[in-house]
Every structure is written in C-alpha cells, then in structure tokens.
Design a protein around this motif. Sequence first.
Motif, PDB file in Angstrom:
ATOM      1  N   GLY A  14       0.754  -1.282   0.496  1.00 27.72           N
ATOM      2  CA  GLY A  14       0.151   0.316  -0.013  1.00 27.72           C
ATOM      3  C   GLY A  14       0.433   0.976   0.141  1.00 27.72           C
ATOM      4  N   VAL A  15       0.130   2.300  -0.648  1.00 30.95           N
ATOM      5  CA  VAL A  15       1.104   3.581  -0.881  1.00 30.95           C
ATOM      6  C   VAL A  15      -0.123   4.490  -0.325  1.00 30.95           C
ATOM      7  N   PRO A  16       0.824   5.477   0.661  1.00 31.72           N
ATOM      8  CA  PRO A  16      -0.776   6.393   1.754  1.00 31.72           C
ATOM      9  C   PRO A  16      -0.871   7.440   0.485  1.00 31.72           C
ATOM     10  N   GLY A  17      -2.684   7.673  -0.221  1.00 31.74           N
ATOM     11  CA  GLY A  17      -2.998   8.861  -0.307  1.00 31.74           C
ATOM     12  C   GLY A  17      -3.417   7.510  -2.081  1.00 31.74           C
ATOM     13  N   ALA A  18      -2.301   6.923  -2.504  1.00 31.40           N
ATOM     14  CA  ALA A  18      -2.924   6.192  -3.353  1.00 31.40           C
ATOM     15  C   ALA A  18      -4.374   5.250  -3.180  1.00 31.40           C
ATOM     16  N   GLU A  19      -5.219   5.832  -4.492  1.00 31.65           N
ATOM     17  CA  GLU A  19      -6.788   5.278  -4.427  1.00 31.65           C
ATOM     18  C   GLU A  19      -6.721   4.088  -4.523  1.00 31.65           C
ATOM     19  N   ARG A  20      -5.870   3.233  -6.009  1.00 32.44           N
ATOM     20  CA  ARG A  20      -5.568   1.416  -4.712  1.00 32.44           C
ATOM     21  C   ARG A  20      -5.036   1.045  -5.175  1.00 32.44           C
ATOM     22  N   THR A  21      -4.907  -0.453  -4.268  1.00 27.39           N
ATOM     23  CA  THR A  21      -4.072  -0.822  -3.424  1.00 27.39           C
ATOM     24  C   THR A  21      -3.968  -2.136  -3.134  1.00 27.39           C
ATOM     25  N   ASN A  22      -2.915  -2.928  -4.008  1.00 22.96           N
ATOM     26  CA  ASN A  22      -3.090  -4.093  -4.901  1.00 22.96           C
ATOM     27  C   ASN A  22      -2.635  -5.611  -3.956  1.00 22.96           C
ATOM     28  N   SER A  23      -2.441  -4.432  -2.273  1.00 24.08           N
ATOM     29  CA  SER A  23      -2.283  -6.073  -1.187  1.00 24.08           C
ATOM     30  C   SER A  23      -3.411  -6.432  -0.187  1.00 24.08           C
ATOM     31  N   HIS A  24      -4.528  -4.918   0.146  1.00 26.69           N
ATOM     32  CA  HIS A  24      -5.415  -5.005   0.735  1.00 26.69           C
ATOM     33  C   HIS A  24      -6.662  -4.940   1.180  1.00 26.69           C
ATOM     34  N   PRO A  25      -7.363  -5.326  -0.227  1.00 26.07           N
ATOM     35  CA  PRO A  25      -7.652  -6.746  -0.213  1.00 26.07           C
ATOM     36  C   PRO A  25      -6.241  -7.434  -1.214  1.00 26.07           C
ATOM     37  N   PRO A  26      -6.028  -8.281  -1.608  1.00 29.61           N
ATOM     38  CA  PRO A  26      -5.032  -8.957  -2.167  1.00 29.61           C
ATOM     39  C   PRO A  26      -6.033  -8.764  -4.552  1.00 29.61           C
ATOM     40  N   SER A  27      -5.145  -8.198  -5.200  1.00 30.60           N
ATOM     41  CA  SER A  27      -5.329  -7.808  -6.314  1.00 30.60           C
ATOM     42  C   SER A  27      -5.071  -9.487  -6.994  1.00 30.60           C
ATOM     43  N   LEU A  28      -5.597  -8.722  -8.387  1.00 31.60           N
ATOM     44  CA  LEU A  28      -5.483 -10.767  -9.184  1.00 31.60           C
ATOM     45  C   LEU A  28      -3.589 -10.017  -9.774  1.00 31.60           C
ATOM     46  N   LEU A  29      -3.243  -8.766  -9.509  1.00 32.08           N
ATOM     47  CA  LEU A  29      -1.596  -8.985  -9.449  1.00 32.08           C
ATOM     48  C   LEU A  29      -1.067  -9.683  -8.148  1.00 32.08           C
ATOM     49  N   VAL A  30      -1.313  -9.624  -7.749  1.00 33.40           N
ATOM     50  CA  VAL A  30      -0.858 -10.368  -6.444  1.00 33.40           C
ATOM     51  C   VAL A  30      -0.890 -11.877  -6.270  1.00 33.40           C
ATOM     52  N   LEU A  31      -1.866 -12.369  -7.151  1.00 37.78           N
ATOM     53  CA  LEU A  31      -1.901 -14.119  -6.945  1.00 37.78           C
ATOM     54  C   LEU A  31      -1.504 -13.857  -9.249  1.00 37.78           C
ATOM     55  N   ALA A  32      -1.043 -13.026  -9.377  1.00 36.19           N
ATOM     56  CA  ALA A  32       0.075 -13.574 -10.253  1.00 36.19           C
ATOM     57  C   ALA A  32       1.800 -13.668 -10.462  1.00 36.19           C
ATOM     58  N   LEU A  33       1.994 -12.978  -9.308  1.00 37.11           N
ATOM     59  CA  LEU A  33       2.958 -12.291  -8.669  1.00 37.11           C
ATOM     60  C   LEU A  33       3.532 -14.088  -7.578  1.00 37.11           C
ATOM     61  N   ALA A  34       2.455 -14.577  -7.390  1.00 35.17           N
ATOM     62  CA  ALA A  34       2.874 -15.675  -6.433  1.00 35.17           C
ATOM     63  C   ALA A  34       2.937 -16.581  -7.687  1.00 35.17           C
ATOM     64  N   ALA A  35       2.175 -16.950  -8.663  1.00 34.89           N
ATOM     65  CA  ALA A  35       2.462 -17.925  -9.197  1.00 34.89           C
ATOM     66  C   ALA A  35       3.552 -18.009  -9.255  1.00 34.89           C
ATOM     67  N   ALA A  36       4.222 -16.972 -10.320  1.00 33.87           N
ATOM     68  CA  ALA A  36       5.343 -16.746 -10.986  1.00 33.87           C
ATOM     69  C   ALA A  36       6.677 -16.929  -9.826  1.00 33.87           C
ATOM     70  N   GLN A  37       6.229 -16.225  -8.425  1.00 34.86           N
ATOM     71  CA  GLN A  37       7.356 -16.995  -7.311  1.00 34.86           C
ATOM     72  C   GLN A  37       7.366 -18.524  -6.795  1.00 34.86           C
ATOM     73  N   SER A  38       5.611 -19.349  -6.959  1.00 32.97           N
ATOM     74  CA  SER A  38       6.128 -19.951  -6.586  1.00 32.97           C
ATOM     75  C   SER A  38       6.496 -21.464  -7.799  1.00 32.97           C
ATOM     76  N   GLY A  39       6.061 -21.287  -9.332  1.00 31.81           N
ATOM     77  CA  GLY A  39       6.516 -21.469 -10.303  1.00 31.81           C
ATOM     78  C   GLY A  39       8.527 -21.656 -10.662  1.00 31.81           C
ATOM     79  N   ALA A  40       8.855 -20.633  -9.718  1.00 33.27           N
ATOM     80  CA  ALA A  40      10.723 -20.658  -9.383  1.00 33.27           C
ATOM     81  C   ALA A  40      11.177 -21.613  -8.555  1.00 33.27           C
ATOM     82  N   ALA A  41      10.160 -21.259  -7.622  1.00 29.94           N
ATOM     83  CA  ALA A  41      10.388 -22.541  -6.276  1.00 29.94           C
ATOM     84  C   ALA A  41      10.357 -23.490  -6.680  1.00 29.94           C
ATOM     85  N   VAL A  42       9.583 -23.784  -7.469  1.00 28.88           N
ATOM     86  CA  VAL A  42       9.352 -25.449  -7.757  1.00 28.88           C
ATOM     87  C   VAL A  42      10.777 -26.214  -8.081  1.00 28.88           C
ATOM     88  N   LEU A  43      11.122 -24.795  -9.612  1.00 28.19           N
ATOM     89  CA  LEU A  43      11.939 -25.322 -10.317  1.00 28.19           C
ATOM     90  C   LEU A  43      13.620 -25.100  -9.687  1.00 28.19           C
TER      91      LEU A  43
END
Length: 403
Positions: free
Chosen positions: A258-287
């Motif tokens: 979250g960024v103070p004063g921003a209209e939108r946030t990705n983290s609270h609650p999680p947006s689709l961007l958070v899941l995209a990053l989690a998917a990429a991180q998970s794939g890298a972790a398994v590999l």
Amino acid sequence: MSAAAALRRTTERIERRTPAHRDRAVDGLRALALLAVPTGHWLLGGFTLDSEGGLHNASPLSALPVLAPASWVLQMLGIFFLVGGYASVLSYRRREGSAGAWLRGRFARLGRPVLGVAAVWALGAPLLYAAGVPEATLRTAATLVIQPLWFVGVYLVVTALTPYCVRAARRLGGWAAAPLLASVAVVDFLRYGPFAGQVPSWLAVLNILPGWLFAYQLGVSWGERRIGRRGAWLLLGGGGVLFAVLLTVFHYPASMVGVPGAERTNSHPPSLLVLALAAAQSGAAVLLRDRLARLLARPALWAPVVVVNLCAMTILCWHQTAMLAAAVPGSFAGEVTGLTTAPDSPVWIAARLLWLPVFAVLLVAIARYARRFEEPWTGATAARRTAAGLLAAGYAVFALGLA
C-alpha cells in the motif's frame, strides 16, 4: 573459546541434529520469505516528525514511485503461503490424532507469540506515555505492531482449510488453485471494470480468502506431489505474462504494498496482480528446489536457515518493535536522517540502508527474550493466559483507533 570457534561448534551441532529426511530447500524458502518481511517494512516504511515530536507513518513510495519494483522482490508472501501449504500437508499426513487436535496445535503455536507481543505493548504503552512519549507516536507504534499480524489471522483460516485443500489437490492437482484465481479475477473486474461505479466498496473483501488461499493451495498440491517441473514452468511463465499484462494493459498499481494516498492498492485486499506474482514465485521455487537443497547441504549456509525458522514468529511479531526501538528515542533528538526525516529523497534511501543493520541488531537483542513466547506456556496459569488475552484485545482496540 573464540567467537569463530563457538560459531563453528554451533554450526556443527545443528548439522548433526538435522534429520537426513529434512527438506532443506523448503526450510530455505521459508527463511527467505520470513526475512523479506522485516526487510520490506524497514526499507519501504518511514516516519515524519510533527511539531510536537510525534512520529507518523510515511512511505518512500509516495515520493519515489521508482522504488515500486523493489516491492516485487520483497513481497514474498506468495512463497510463504506456498511453503506453508507444503509443510501443512506433510504435517497433516503425519498427525497421530484427529484433524481437530492437529488444528488446535497449529493455532496455539501461531497464537502465543501474537498474544505475547500485544500484551507486552499493552503494558509498555502507558509507561512510555508517562515517560514523555507523545500519544501520536504511541498510536503510530500500535499501528505498526498490529498491522503485520493480520497475516497470522489469514494464515490460521487457510490452515483450517487444509483437509479440504488436500482433497482438492488429490482430485485436481495443481489446477485446484485455478478457481481461486478466477474468483479474484471476477471481483477485480467488478470493482475496476466498466461497472465499478455501481459496485459497493465492500465487494473487495471477497478477495481476501481466495487471494491468500491461492498460493497455499499450490503448496498443498506441491506437497501431494501433483506439481512437477512442467507445472512449475506453467506457473512461472503464466504468472509472469499475467503480471506484465495487468501492469501495462490494465494499469494496475506497480507497488505490491500500500502507498499512502493512493486510490488503489494491490495488497489489502489482494488483487489479481498479487496472485500473478505468487504464481511466478511459486513456479520459480519449485524449479529451484533441487539446486537450493544442494546449496543448503553446506553446514555454514544451513545453520542460519535453522535459526531463522526457529524464530519465525518472533521475527514476524517483533521486527517493527525493533525499528521503533531506534525511531522513538531518535524522535527526541529531532530529525535524524533516514530515521525520523520524511522519506522523500534518494538521500533518505541511502541513509535508511545504513539503519537496516541497526534494526537487525535490535531485533536479535529483543528476540533473546521474546523467543519464549513461541514456546508452550506450560507454566502459565489460566488467570495469566486470560490476562494476556485481555491485554492483547485492549491493545488491538487502541491500535485500530477505537479507544
């Protein structure tokens, strides 16, 4: 005995006590995700000082949006939930009692440190106020101490769903996480798409459970051996492409926090961007799992991983206190560069980097005493446990601005 010799003996002792079947790669991933939490909060969180000497939260991301890519690296909750799901399914499989007893044990282990830090701050806040610490500083401190603990609540909920996640993984494999991704995508479309003006703001909360359960479900599927290298490449590539499209085509906020004063946030609650990053991180972790396991076969690298994992909840619960242990005394000295000055310039970033080792040393010092909250409270009477719960609840009310 010299410090080097003592360190070597400790490293050797940890190596001897490590079971041969221990999954060092998974422990290494957990340690990495854990250390990213304080590093991110210490680097991307700052303070401003008011005319009365009170501290207020601020973020360098407000003035320096170029730092947003740093949050892509430091936001590793996807890895944490992935590893949590993996470890939970193995623990669930080894349980000797009922599923309910297994859950109660997990809840107690996670809940004790949370009650401990909140109760200590509930007792300490009045003393700090009597010593002259401004109320504004105490409210800022309360927010910082309580804020990371939302994670524990969410983690408890997804842990309670482990039996259902196991069934889904055995039936659908890695694809068991796909409906969670689709659910978040639908909610994001409603709140950010052409119908956004007609959608109530509370709809965003529907993303909380599927948003954080996504990576946990991937971890359960991984623990059930239903995600291999092919699935990992799909997660890495698909997550990376989705992440890029959301940023460049759909103009999601670049910062993962979250960024103070921003209209939108990705983290609270999680947006689709958070899941995209989690998917990429998970794939890298398994590999990278096998390569990481070989790396951590070295005792000198394995020992720090063990120490971090043994202090996992202490690090999560007390890292903000470590930063405050430097910032609150610093506020009495006025504006200290990188500590109590506004985080609005590259100079601040350079100075804050120099402060990080100080925060780390303070956290180690605090952990020597706070670590006991992670151990079973076998010596605590029912009255003491009740008192700790009431103190923690009262401090939460104060932190939320309700008192």
